[in-house]
Design an enzyme around this catalytic site. Structure first.
Site, mmCIF file in Angstrom:
data_model
loop_
_atom_site.group_PDB
_atom_site.id
_atom_site.type_symbol
_atom_site.label_atom_id
_atom_site.label_comp_id
_atom_site.label_asym_id
_atom_site.label_seq_id
_atom_site.Cartn_x
_atom_site.Cartn_y
_atom_site.Cartn_z
ATOM 1 N N LYS A 25 34.962 26.794 -14.574
ATOM 2 C CA LYS A 25 36.213 27.530 -14.372
ATOM 3 C C LYS A 25 37.397 26.603 -14.545
ATOM 4 O O LYS A 25 37.239 25.391 -14.746
ATOM 5 C CB LYS A 25 36.238 28.225 -13.026
ATOM 6 C CG LYS A 25 36.214 27.314 -11.829
ATOM 7 C CD LYS A 25 36.555 28.046 -10.550
ATOM 8 C CE LYS A 25 35.729 29.283 -10.346
ATOM 9 N NZ LYS A 25 35.634 29.678 -8.940
ATOM 10 N N LYS A 82 31.399 35.936 -15.066
ATOM 11 C CA LYS A 82 31.935 36.300 -13.748
ATOM 12 C C LYS A 82 33.395 36.711 -13.868
ATOM 13 O O LYS A 82 34.204 35.970 -14.417
ATOM 14 C CB LYS A 82 31.816 35.033 -12.896
ATOM 15 C CG LYS A 82 31.877 35.207 -11.439
ATOM 16 C CD LYS A 82 31.449 33.922 -10.750
ATOM 17 C CE LYS A 82 32.576 32.944 -10.592
ATOM 18 N NZ LYS A 82 32.242 31.767 -9.788
HETATM 19 O O1 LIG Z 1 32.759 30.333 -7.333
HETATM 20 C C1 LIG Z 1 33.117 29.713 -6.337
HETATM 21 C C2 LIG Z 1 34.427 29.087 -6.234
HETATM 22 O O2 LIG Z 1 34.577 28.088 -7.163
HETATM 23 C C3 LIG Z 1 34.746 28.659 -4.860
HETATM 24 O O3 LIG Z 1 35.789 27.732 -4.832
HETATM 25 P P1 LIG Z 1 36.282 27.194 -3.399
HETATM 26 O O4 LIG Z 1 35.073 26.747 -2.667
HETATM 27 O O5 LIG Z 1 37.197 26.064 -3.714
HETATM 28 O O6 LIG Z 1 36.966 28.337 -2.762
#
Ligand SMILES: O=C[C@H](O)COP(=O)(O)O
Length: 229
Positions: A25, A82
């Site tokens: 991401k 996703k």
């Molecule tokens: O898919 C999960 C996310 O990347 C969660 O990110 P985070 O733990 O920084 O909220």
């Protein structure tokens, strides 16, 4: 319960290779911000047999945009595609989910579609996770996910308690969907997450040392893997 870790770059992905799922991401573009196709492609090469997930963004009611991005992520090599629903309209949610499922499953029936709603849906004014799940199931998606939509350090547990997360997980199971839970999860949340027992938990901030805008740290990924397995 599997561990999904979200690197934002090829360099960070090298520290995530032992996770169960590597989730590509671009946090600078939002909670489920999309990264570039060439980054997904390179991480897929690096990952070997480990499944790669790609976030395609936090979407408004734009099914065409979402479907094309989903197709792009799947073509770039993502095994899991996703999307986050950043709006509150059930009919529009159906259109977006249908578009994404068709865009991925027609060419790649073996790939997995993950639909995310946000634990902080009240403050965001977006669709509630338990409202999204039945629509995701009807449209042929594989997973329903909860993440925080606004990344301001507040955890999913600050918006939904254990009972609500358990109810979401149980509802998904009865609908034939897997569950992924995320949203500024902390190491100390892992035992309660193990009790809830979703198929997947997703983390980034936890393995960055608390600040998701910094780099993933190899030793924290190892610690998370060890705690989850
Ligand atoms: O898919 C999960 C996310 O990347 C969660 O990110 P985070 O733990 O920084 O909220």
């Amino acid at each position: 319960m599997k561990l999904l870790v979200s690197p934002s770059s090829i360099e960070e992905a090298k520290f995530c290779l032992d996770a169960d799922i590597i989730d590509v991401k671009r946090p600078a573009e939002g909670s489920l911000g999309a990264n570039f196709p060439w980054v997904i492609r390179e991480i897929k090469k690096l990952a070997g047999t480990t499944p790669v997930s790609a976030a395609i963004g936090d979407y408004g009611p734009t099914p065409g945009n979402a479907a094309l991005a989903a197709y792009g992520a799947a073509c770039a090599g993502a095994d899991f595609v996703k999307i986050g629903l950043m709006f509150n309209d059930k009919d529009a949610a159906r259109d977006v989910i249908e578009g994404v499922v068709r865009a991925v499953k027609e060419p790649f029936p073996e790939k997995t579609v993950v639909i995310a709603a946000y634990s902080d849906y009240v403050r965001l004014g977006t669709i509630a996770p338990h409202v999204m799940s039945p629509i995701a199931a009807e449209c042929g998606a594989d997973f329903a996910m909860i993440d925080t939509g606004k990344k301001d350090g507040k955890s999913t547990f600050e918006f939904m308690n254990k009972e609500a997360l358990q109810a979401f997980t149980d509802q998904n199971r009865s609908l034939g969907l897997g569950t992924a839970l995320a949203g500024s999860l902390k190491f100390e949340d892992i035992p309660v997450l193990q009790e809830i027992n979703p198929e997947i938990i997703g983390v980034r901030g936890m393995v960055c040392g608390g600040d998701r805008s910094t780099m993933v740290k190899a030793e924290l990924v190892a610690k998370a893997i060890q705690m989850v397995r």
